[in-house]
Design a protein around this motif. Structure first.
Motif, PDB file in Angstrom:
ATOM      1  N   THR A  35       0.369  -1.340  -0.019  1.00 17.26           N
ATOM      2  CA  THR A  35       0.019  -0.409   0.195  1.00 17.26           C
ATOM      3  C   THR A  35       0.950   1.245   0.338  1.00 17.26           C
ATOM      4  N   ASN A  36       0.466   2.835  -0.494  1.00 16.77           N
ATOM      5  CA  ASN A  36       0.911   3.851  -0.596  1.00 16.77           C
ATOM      6  C   ASN A  36       0.607   4.580   0.276  1.00 16.77           C
ATOM      7  N   VAL A  37      -0.403   4.176   0.673  1.00 10.78           N
ATOM      8  CA  VAL A  37      -1.836   5.377   2.118  1.00 10.78           C
ATOM      9  C   VAL A  37      -0.475   5.064   3.429  1.00 10.78           C
ATOM     10  N   TYR A  38      -0.458   5.311   3.973  1.00 14.61           N
ATOM     11  CA  TYR A  38      -0.023   6.315   4.923  1.00 14.61           C
ATOM     12  C   TYR A  38      -0.513   4.565   6.443  1.00 14.61           C
ATOM     13  N   GLU A  39      -2.213   5.318   5.944  1.00 21.45           N
ATOM     14  CA  GLU A  39      -2.580   5.227   7.323  1.00 21.45           C
ATOM     15  C   GLU A  39      -3.309   3.047   7.739  1.00 21.45           C
ATOM     16  N   ILE A  40      -2.887   3.029   6.429  1.00 21.24           N
ATOM     17  CA  ILE A  40      -3.391   2.169   6.226  1.00 21.24           C
ATOM     18  C   ILE A  40      -2.356   0.721   6.662  1.00 21.24           C
ATOM     19  N   ALA A  41      -0.663   1.266   6.437  1.00 23.19           N
ATOM     20  CA  ALA A  41       0.872   0.709   5.897  1.00 23.19           C
ATOM     21  C   ALA A  41       0.579   0.415   7.613  1.00 23.19           C
ATOM     22  N   LYS A  42      -0.148   2.002   8.549  1.00 18.92           N
ATOM     23  CA  LYS A  42       0.514   1.784   9.928  1.00 18.92           C
ATOM     24  C   LYS A  42      -0.664  -0.012  10.165  1.00 18.92           C
ATOM     25  N   VAL A  43      -1.960   0.374   9.998  1.00 12.28           N
ATOM     26  CA  VAL A  43      -2.525  -0.873  10.356  1.00 12.28           C
ATOM     27  C   VAL A  43      -1.951  -2.286  10.511  1.00 12.28           C
ATOM     28  N   LYS A  44      -1.460  -2.180   9.244  1.00 15.46           N
ATOM     29  CA  LYS A  44      -1.200  -3.455   8.824  1.00 15.46           C
ATOM     30  C   LYS A  44      -0.281  -3.920   9.408  1.00 15.46           C
ATOM     31  N   ALA A  45       0.753  -2.564   9.436  1.00 15.23           N
ATOM     32  CA  ALA A  45       2.420  -2.480  10.450  1.00 15.23           C
ATOM     33  C   ALA A  45       2.519  -3.394  12.114  1.00 15.23           C
ATOM     34  N   ASP A  46       0.936  -2.091  12.225  1.00 12.91           N
ATOM     35  CA  ASP A  46       0.630  -2.648  13.678  1.00 12.91           C
ATOM     36  C   ASP A  46       0.479  -4.366  14.140  1.00 12.91           C
ATOM     37  N   ILE A  47      -0.090  -4.872  12.910  1.00  9.92           N
ATOM     38  CA  ILE A  47      -1.100  -6.442  12.786  1.00  9.92           C
ATOM     39  C   ILE A  47       0.660  -7.155  12.760  1.00  9.92           C
ATOM     40  N   ILE A  48       1.170  -6.921  12.283  1.00 12.15           N
ATOM     41  CA  ILE A  48       2.475  -7.906  12.057  1.00 12.15           C
ATOM     42  C   ILE A  48       3.243  -7.278  13.104  1.00 12.15           C
ATOM     43  N   ARG A  49       3.557  -6.677  13.842  1.00 10.12           N
ATOM     44  CA  ARG A  49       4.110  -6.327  15.080  1.00 10.12           C
ATOM     45  C   ARG A  49       3.211  -7.307  16.324  1.00 10.12           C
ATOM     46  N   GLN A  50       2.037  -6.713  16.258  1.00  6.32           N
ATOM     47  CA  GLN A  50       1.102  -8.050  17.042  1.00  6.32           C
ATOM     48  C   GLN A  50       1.847  -8.995  17.367  1.00  6.32           C
ATOM     49  N   LYS A  51       1.147 -10.158  16.156  1.00 16.14           N
ATOM     50  CA  LYS A  51       1.768 -11.158  15.860  1.00 16.14           C
ATOM     51  C   LYS A  51       3.417 -12.064  16.024  1.00 16.14           C
ATOM     52  N   TYR A  52       4.146 -10.591  15.762  1.00 17.29           N
ATOM     53  CA  TYR A  52       5.634 -11.035  16.584  1.00 17.29           C
ATOM     54  C   TYR A  52       5.542 -11.151  18.018  1.00 17.29           C
ATOM     55  N   GLN A  53       4.932 -10.242  18.670  1.00 20.26           N
ATOM     56  CA  GLN A  53       5.375  -9.705  20.413  1.00 20.26           C
ATOM     57  C   GLN A  53       4.799 -10.941  20.345  1.00 20.26           C
ATOM     58  N   ASP A  54       3.425 -11.761  20.200  1.00 20.83           N
ATOM     59  CA  ASP A  54       2.698 -12.382  21.189  1.00 20.83           C
ATOM     60  C   ASP A  54       3.347 -13.823  20.268  1.00 20.83           C
ATOM     61  N   LEU A  55       4.130 -13.891  19.621  1.00 20.45           N
ATOM     62  CA  LEU A  55       4.949 -15.049  19.285  1.00 20.45           C
ATOM     63  C   LEU A  55       6.282 -14.759  20.095  1.00 20.45           C
ATOM     64  N   LEU A  56       6.356 -14.039  20.088  1.00 20.83           N
ATOM     65  CA  LEU A  56       7.860 -14.023  21.424  1.00 20.83           C
ATOM     66  C   LEU A  56       7.556 -13.963  22.924  1.00 20.83           C
TER      67      LEU A  56
END
Length: 74
Positions: A35-56
């Protein structure tokens, strides 16, 4: 960390915790968010970070095989 690629898409980049490096077989996660829309990218990035943190968090109590299965499912 969010940044833009040369083509204008956002990507997320962060270091893998040393405890999980052997599972990811790399020291860094670098993923284009398509995506080239910042708001959408932020949401997607937050989901990826949260999955990683949960895994950790759960990696402290799971066996190696269980961690591998979780990573494979994502």
């Amino acid at each position: 960390m969010l940044s833009k690629t040369q083509t204008g898409y956002y990507k997320i980049r962060f270091r893998v915790n040393p405890k999980l490096e052997s599972f990811f077989k790399k020291k860094e996660i670098n993923k284009v968010l398509n995506t080239n829309v910042y708001e959408i990218a932020k949401v997607k990035a937050d989901i990826i970070r949260q999955k990683y943190q949960d895994l950790l968090k759960v990696s402290r109590v799971l066996e190696r095989k269980q961690i591998q299965e979780l990573i494979w499912l994502q």
